[in-house]
Each structure stands twice: as C-alpha cells, then as structure tokens.
Enzyme design. Structure first.
Site: not given
Ligand code: PMP
Length: 391
Positions: A129, A216, A246
């Site tokens: 994700f 990521d 986050k």
């Molecule tokens: N990358 C990862 C690994 C995530 O867990 C998330 C959010 N769950 C995101 C990207 C996207 O982040 P945002 O919701 O702040 O756009």
C-alpha cells in the site's frame, strides 16, 4: 447530518472529543484504550504536551510563509532526519501519498537522466500500500484500491512480496527497471514481515542492476518497529530513498522524502514543489516529535513493549482455534485469524478498546509508543475475551 460528507469511509458509530496518552473519550464521556494511534500516527499518544506547546507557540508566532523563502526550521529538522537515517537531503510535503508521489517522480528523473532509460519502470509488490493518489494507487498491490480508476499510471512492474527469485526473473525480463519501492513491513497488507534476507537481498539486486532502493517507511518509520526506521533492523543496510509521514507529526499533517545526495540533486528548482509542504506549523510539530522520541528513547521502548505484548498475546490466545499466527516488529503487530473478522472491531469498541482489521482476517495493533505494560495487559485481556467468544 452525514449527508453532506462524501461516503468514502465506513465509519464506526463513535466520535471522540478528547485524548490523553493512549486514552480517548467519546461525547458521552466513555473512555477508550487506543491500540491503533490513528493508524500509526500518534506515536507519542494524544495531546502530548511537547507537541501541543510547539504547535501553540508556532501558531502565535508564524503559521506559514512559503517555500519561495528560506526555511531555517526545515533546515534543522532535515539535518536531524538525515543524521538519524544516514540519508543526505529532505523534501517536505503533507502526507504519505505525497511523499511516495515525490519518490516516484525522483525515480523517473533518475531513470531518464542517470540511467538514460526512455520509459523507466519501478518494481513494486503484491499486497503493498502506497497511497490513494493516481500514481500511488497504481503502485499499490491491491486490486480493490485500483478498481474503477483505470487507466492506471503505467511504469510499474509487480512482484510477489518476499520472493527474491521472482524479483530476479522480473529483472531479466524488464531491463527498464530503475528502482524498487517496498515497505520494510507491509502494513495495510496484513502486517507481513519479510524474511531476514529479503531487504538485504533487494539491496544487493539494486546494487547489481543500478536500481534505487526506495523504502516506504510511512507506517514503519518514526520508531514504530522498535528502531527509528524499519531498515535499521538490518546492519549496514542503507536505502537510496525513504518516505515518511504518519508518525512524523503525531497527527499534524506532514510527509517527507529523503534521499542520498546523488539522487536528491536531480530535484532542481521547478521540478517539484508544494504550497503547504514543510510549513512552519507542521515543522514545529514534527521537530517536537523527533526531539521527544530521541530524548525519551521511544523506539527502544516500542521494541521492549512490543516484545512483551507479543509474548503476552501468545500466552493468552494459545489454544484459541481461530488464531493462526501472532507476529510483528516493535509496536506493529498482527494477529492472523482463520477467517474474516470485521465484527471484532465493533465488539472491541463496545468494550472500550480501539483496534483495526486489515487484509480481512488480520487484527492490527498499532498502539502509541508510550503504551504501558498495564495498558498492554488490558488490551490482551480484552482480545482474549473477544476471541474466546468467537468471531
Ligand atoms: N504508505 C504506507 C506504507 C501507508 O501505510 C500509507 C497509509 N496507510 C500510505 C503510504 C499513505 O499515506 P497517507 O494516507 O498519508 O497518504
């Protein structure tokens, strides 16, 4: 009154009005133990005094100017993030998806300008994700998130997670690959941990093929897994690019792209930007988060509390048929069940505990890094009771 909100979320029937540490209170004054932290956001817990004070002071001083001026506060936070990560330069944005968008753009620049590839491709993984903007949902390894949004952004090659042989086969078939984008632990994909050799193996393949290793760390970063960054569990491993969001702002929106200077230098004026990215208010919050995490050694605390929480869960949930596996790293934990378990979230809520289910059958626990042993005991006992009652 919900008719004026777009129906993008299946919201639980509760509204929180106040928080403190790992606790939240709803409108009726009922108290809840937060074992989710806004999905890995509030690592310091809710209403942390250092963050609240930094935000209040900054709001009274200067909320926002613009990236067309020098930003000394960005310079200081960037230096700290580089010192902690071993990377060289930072670009600030507002979310995880935005940080990954910037990483994807940087990888394409690297492909064109350094590797001289006409149509550079990025290797991504099943179950991953990376966000919900068009490029990041195209990179994401979950069809449900992509359906209805075709045509997807092209230029991604997908591999099974945790399978180096599959990556090597894809490398032979796709000479245009210039980068790999990977989560050190898959979060939304079900708290899936790679085998010990996977990330070091990817690093080796990146070195051999001239690919960028892009991590990521939006969910794993900022202490969540028991180190400041997930890659730091592997001695000597350094990514070329890393994304954060986050936990970086403890609830104040901020994201960051970090890179080695040889790659970062490809972003020259005019190539990328953001109105709000790295604004003074968000930077003040993130600086307070980072200073507090360092002073209180919260990553190490997350490592200890996480290990003890896993141990307690294994003891309490032993013998419950629906429980297939308890796994995790630091305070990023998954309890894999034998069948879908969506109703357990509501039943936990009724008992005053906030948890989450991801990948249909994995209970995900992401407590604040300040979680205490007593709070862990309450969480374990509640989960034990709920799982004994059945799914
Ligand atoms: N990358 C990862 C690994 C995530 O867990 C998330 C959010 N769950 C995101 C990207 C996207 O982040 P945002 O919701 O702040 O756009």
């Amino acid at each position: 009154m919900t008719e004026h909100l777009m129906n993008t979320y299946a919201r639980l029937p509760v509204a929180f009005v106040r928080g403190e540490g790992a606790w939240l209170w709803d409108e009726a004054g009922k108290r809840y133990l937060d074992a989710l932290s806004g999905v890995a956001v509030c690592g310091l817990g809710h209403a942390h005094p250092a963050v609240a004070q930094a935000v209040c002071q900054q709001a009274q001083t200067l909320i926002h100017t613009s990236n067309i001026y020098r930003m000394p506060m960005q310079e200081r936070l960037a230096a700290d993030l580089c010192q902690l990560s071993g990377l060289d330069q930072v670009f600030f944005c507002n979310s995880g998806a935005e940080a990954n968008e910037a990483a994807i753009k940087l990888a394409r620049l690297y492909g064109h300008e350094v590797r001289q590839v006409a149509e550079p491709k990025i290797l991504v993984f099943d179950g991953s994700f990376h966000g919900r903007t068009l490029a990041t949902l195209s990179a994401t390894g979950n069809r449900k998130i992509q359906q209805g949004f075709e045509p997807l952004v092209s230029g991604f090659v997908r591999s099974p997670y945790n399978d180096l042989a599959a990556v090597e086969a894809l490398a032979r078939a796709n000479p245009d690959i210039v980068a790999v984008l990977v989560e050190p632990v898959q979060g939304e994909g079900g708290v899936r941990l790679p085998s010990a050799g996977f990330l070091p193996g990817l690093r080796e393949l990146c070195d051999r093929h001239g690919w960028l290793l892009m991590l990521d760390e939006v969910q794993t970063g900022m202490g969540r897994t028991g180190q400041f960054f997930g890659f730091q569990h592997y001695a000597g491993l350094r990514p070329d690019v890393m994304t954060l969001a986050k936990g970086l702002g403890n609830g104040v929106p901020i994201g960051a792209l970090l890179a080695r200077v040889e790659v970062a230098r490809l972003f020259v004026p005019g190539k990328h930007g953001s109105t709000f990215g790295g604004g003074q208010l968000a930077i003040a919050a993130a600086q307070a988060v980072l200073d507090t995490m360092r002073a209180e050694q919260l990553p190490a605390r997350a490592e200890r509390t996480g290990a003890s929480l896993r141990h307690k869960l294994r003891q309490r949930l032993a013998g419950i048929l629906d429980v297939k596996e308890i796994r995790g790293q630091g305070l990023m934990l998954g309890i894999e069940l034998g069948r879908p378990a969506a109703s357990i979230v509501q039943r936990a809520l009724d008992r005053g505990v906030l948890i989450n289910v991801t990948a249909e059958r994995v209970i995900r626990l992401l407590p604040p890094l300040i979680f205490t042993e007593e709070q862990a005991d309450l969480l374990v006992e509640t989960l034990g009771t709920l799982l004994e009652e059945g799914l």
